[in-house]
Design an enzyme around this catalytic site. Structure first.
Site, PDB file in Angstrom:
ATOM      1  N   GLU A  46       0.823  -1.208   0.000  1.00 23.33           N
ATOM      2  CA  GLU A  46       0.000   0.000   0.000  1.00 23.33           C
ATOM      3  C   GLU A  46       0.858   1.259   0.000  1.00 23.33           C
ATOM      4  OE1 GLU A  46      -2.134  -2.902   2.886  1.00 23.33           O
ATOM      5  OE2 GLU A  46      -0.137  -2.619   2.020  1.00 23.33           O
ATOM      6  N   LEU A 198      20.025 -29.986  -0.323  1.00 26.25           N
ATOM      7  CA  LEU A 198      18.676 -29.428  -0.215  1.00 26.25           C
ATOM      8  C   LEU A 198      18.652 -27.908  -0.314  1.00 26.25           C
ATOM      9  CD1 LEU A 198      16.971 -31.662   2.515  1.00 26.25           C
ATOM     10  CD2 LEU A 198      16.956 -31.924   0.030  1.00 26.25           C
TER      11      LEU A 198
END
Length: 361
Positions: A46, A198
């Site tokens: 915003e 990972l």
């Protein structure tokens, strides 16, 4: 609102632990400002839209994907910014599930005389922030278990060989999934067998997910590549000597035993939520996948299916124990099916049930 949601998606890999939010300001039928939240500590959507619109913000309509915040965090309340800018109407896709906000942002706007509408494209907004919603409402991250498998549901040969069942395109797609996950979880058996890192590679990524290992007996090899850059290890035992060695390697060790001497998986998820984890990606073998499924802790299965057969002696997806009735099966709901290179990517939601035998392997 569709444009605001598209803007919010730009923060897919960066906003955690904050939600993904987009905002578009419209006046006299024209867009005058837009913005999206990039990462925690930076301006909210915003505020960026208001900056772009400037003085034109007065009497404009703001379309925002999540209820404007009403509290001071790392940044001031967005509800106050909209009020001060003179925006006359705010259209919100979904109410903020954060108890610090939930409804108070909308109430503040209405008290200031703004017209506020809520619910436009709500389901799309909820899907975009499913992990954040889970953490705020359930106190645990949304858990997605990823598996590469053959058409007959096998993830590795009996001898453990699994590289590579799926093709290059599927493996690259997994990198995208890792990049938007807050953490990647595996079990110690997978670490020992594959020495997996990972981490996100082969694509642009400015935020690596936290690597997490379930290691009940602290069998973690000190040479394991997953320790490079730090890892979070959940154990069920207080082995002070081993813990000290792991700490020297940069790891964090949390001891959370259950009554059977294994890691308390539910407590682990709650701890991850406290650490700000919205979305947890599981990349594990049959033991950990089975344990998570048996305890109803997996929300979605993400299956990469190769056009091949490995046979009945190969390893399966999840160790659930021997079921004696079809009522004990894991029920799933189709979510998405698409082709990725030569493989299929199948997303299915797990339908919760309590039909499993009482003990777990």
């Amino acid at each position: 609102m569709g444009e605001a949601l598209s803007l919010a998606e730009r923060g897919l890999n960066t906003t955690a632990p904050n939600p993904r939010v987009g905002c578009v300001l419209v006046k006299d039928g024209k867009r005058i400002g837009s913005g999206w939240h990039r990462k925690a500590g930076e301006p909210h959507a915003e505020v960026l839209a208001l900056r772009e619109a400037g003085e034109d913000s007065r009497d404009a309509t703001a379309y925002v994907t999540l209820e404007p915040c009403s509290h001071f965090g790392r940044t001031p309340p967005c509800a106050d910014a909209l009020i001060e800018a003179g925006v006359s109407r705010v259209v919100v896709a979904m109410q903020d599930p954060n108890p610090q906000v939930s409804g108070s942002g909308i109430a503040r706007l209405r008290e200031a005389g703004m017209k506020v509408e809520c619910g436009l494209m709500e389901s799309a907004a909820q899907e975009l922030n499913a992990g954040f919603v889970s953490r705020m409402t359930r106190g645990k991250p949304r858990v997605v278990s990823k598996t590469g498998m053959s058409l007959d549901g096998r993830t590795a040969l009996a001898n453990g060989a699994s590289q590579w069942i799926t093709g290059n395109d599927a493996r690259l797609d997994v990198q995208q999934v890792r990049a938007r996950s807050c953490a990647v979880l595996t079990g110690i058996n997978t670490v020992i067998a594959d020495d997996a890192r990972l981490n996100v590679r082969d694509i642009e990524c400015e935020r690596q997910p936290l690597r997490v290992v379930v290691d009940s007996s602290l069998r973690m090899p000190l040479s394991a590549r997953i320790l490079e850059g730090g890892a979070l290890i959940y154990s069920a035992i207080h082995d002070e000597e081993k813990i000290a060695l792991l700490l020297e390697k940069g790891a964090t060790v949390v001891v959370l035993p259950d009554s059977t001497g294994r890691v308390n998986l539910g407590a682990m998820l709650r701890d991850l939520a406290i650490r700000g984890c919205n979305e947890l990606l599981v990349e594990a073998g049959a033991v950990l996948n089975g344990a998570l499924l048996r305890e109803g802790l997996i929300d979605e299965l993400l299956l990469y299916v190769a056009p091949s057969l490995l046979g009945d002696t190969a390893r399966g997806i999840a160790g659930l124990g021997e079921l004696s009735s079809l009522d004990q099966r894991v029920s799933l709901k189709w979510k998405d099916v698409r082709q990725i290179g030569r493989d299929l990517r199948i997303s299915v939601e797990v339908v919760k049930n309590t039909g499993f035998p009482p003990s777990r392997e």
